[in-house]
Design an enzyme around this catalytic site. Structure first.
Site, PDB file in Angstrom:
ATOM      1  N   GLU A  82       0.799  -1.223   0.000  1.00 27.72           N
ATOM      2  CA  GLU A  82       0.000   0.000   0.000  1.00 27.72           C
ATOM      3  C   GLU A  82       0.835   1.277   0.000  1.00 27.72           C
ATOM      4  OE1 GLU A  82      -2.448  -0.799   3.409  1.00 27.72           O
ATOM      5  OE2 GLU A  82      -3.990  -1.784   2.207  1.00 27.72           O
ATOM      6  N   GLU A 113       7.805 -22.099   7.293  1.00 24.29           N
ATOM      7  CA  GLU A 113       8.227 -21.233   8.394  1.00 24.29           C
ATOM      8  C   GLU A 113       9.293 -21.883   9.275  1.00 24.29           C
ATOM      9  OE1 GLU A 113       5.445 -21.700  12.204  1.00 24.29           O
ATOM     10  OE2 GLU A 113       4.383 -20.799  10.518  1.00 24.29           O
TER      11      GLU A 113
END
Length: 270
Positions: A82, A113
Site C-alpha cells: 500500500e 516457516e
C-alpha cells in the site's frame, strides 16, 4: 528463556463457544477486540524508536523489509503493497517477504516457516545493505524463518525490530527493538489471526505512515504524493488543490493531470 510463556496459546477467556447464540459470540469477540488498541498504546515508545531509526536510514537510501510467515507475513506484504499508491514511493522501498514465497500469500506452504536459513536468503536476493531495516513479524515469537532472518541481519549490522504478541519470546531477544503487544489469549484459543493479527496491523499502520510523514510524503494531513490510478483519486487530488490553491474544479483538475501529483502541482503553482 525459562520465563517465556506463550500467552497466544493460553485458553480463551470464553468457553462453550458453540453453545452461544450469534449475538453473544459477536459481543464477546468485540469485548476482546477492545483490548487491542490499549495493548498497542503501551508499545508506542518502541515504535517511535524504530521509526526514528528507519527515517534516518531511509534518507540515506535504505529500505524497510518485513519478514513473516502465515498471517504475519501476509500483513507485512499488505502494508508494503500500500506504500506506492498511498505515498507515491517506488515499490522497492518497503518490501514484504513471506515464508514460502509469493504462493504462500494465498495458500499455506507446508513447513516453510520452519527453515531458519531461508529468510536471509530471501533478503540477499534484494541486495540487502547496512542502511536497510528488517522487521520480523510473528505472533508466537518463535517462528524459525523470522528469527533466523533477524539474527543474520543484526549480525551484519542492520537495524532490526520485531512485532510479536508474546513478551520475552526468542524473537524479542534476537532484535534491537522488540515491539511486544500483549493482547492476551485469543477469543478462539490460539487463533492469532484475530487479536494478535489486528494488533500487528495497527502497529504496521503506525510504522509506515509515520515514516512517510517524517520523510516528507505528506503535506498538512493530505496524501499529496498518492498515485492517480482511478477517478476517485483524481477527484480527491483535485479537491486537495482547490483547498490549497483556491482554484476552480476544472483548473485544479487540469493542473493535477499536467503535473502528475498534488505535490508537484502545488510546488509549480504556489
Amino acid at each position: 528463556m525459562t520465563n517465556f510463556k506463550k500467552i497466544t496459546e493460553e485458553a480463551s477467556n470464553h468457553n462453550d463457544l458453540e453453545k452461544m447464540d450469534t449475538l453473544s459470540i459477536l459481543q464477546n469477540m468485540n469485548k476482546e477486540d477492545e483490548k487491542v488498541a490499549k495493548a498497542v498504546a503501551l508499545t508506542i515508545p518502541q515504535i517511535s524508536t524504530l521509526v526514528d531509526g528507519l527515517a534516518e536510514r531511509f534518507n540515506k537510501g535504505g529500505r524497510l523489509f518485513y519478514i513473516g510467515a502465515g498471517t504475519s507475513g501476509r500483513l507485512g506484504i499488505l502494508d508494503a503493497s500500500e506504500i506506492p499508491p498511498t505515498f507515491g514511493m517506488p515499490f522497492d522501498r518497503v518490501i514484504g517477504l513471506i515464508a514460502g514465497g509469493d504462493s504462500a500469500i494465498r495458500k499455506a506452504v507446508e513447513n516453510a516457516e520452519d527453515n531458519k536459513e531461508q529468510a536471509w536468503k530471501d533478503l540477499l536476493a534484494h541486495n540487502i545493505s547496512e542502511n536497510d531495516v528488517v522487521v520480523g513479524i510473528a505472533a508466537s515469537g518463535t517462528t524459525p524463518y523470522v528469527i533466523g532472518g533477524v539474527q543474520e541481519a543484526k549480525k551484519k549490522g542492520l537495524l532490526t525490530a520485531c512485532i510479536t504478541n508474546n513478551p520475552g519470546s526468542p524473537l524479542s531477544q534476537a532484535v534491537d527493538i522488540p515491539i511486544e503487544i500483549n493482547v492476551g489469549p485469543e477469543f478462539l484459543t490460539g487463533s492469532t489471526r484475530m487479536k494478535s493479527g489486528t494488533s500487528q496491523k495497527l502497529a504496521l499502520n503506525m510504522i509506515s505512515t509515520t515514516l512517510m510523514i517524517k520523510i516528507g510524503r505528506v503535506k498538512g494531513n493530505k496524501m499529496v504524493n498518492m498515485q492517480l490510478t482511478n477517478n476517485k483519486l483524481v477527484d480527491r487530488g483535485t479537491r486537495y488543490l482547490i483547498e490549497e490553491l483556491q482554484l476552480n474544479y476544472e483548473d485544479a483538475e487540469a493542473a493535477l493531470i499536467k503535473y502528475g501529483s498534488v505535490k508537484k502541482a502545488i510546488d509549480a503553482l504556489k
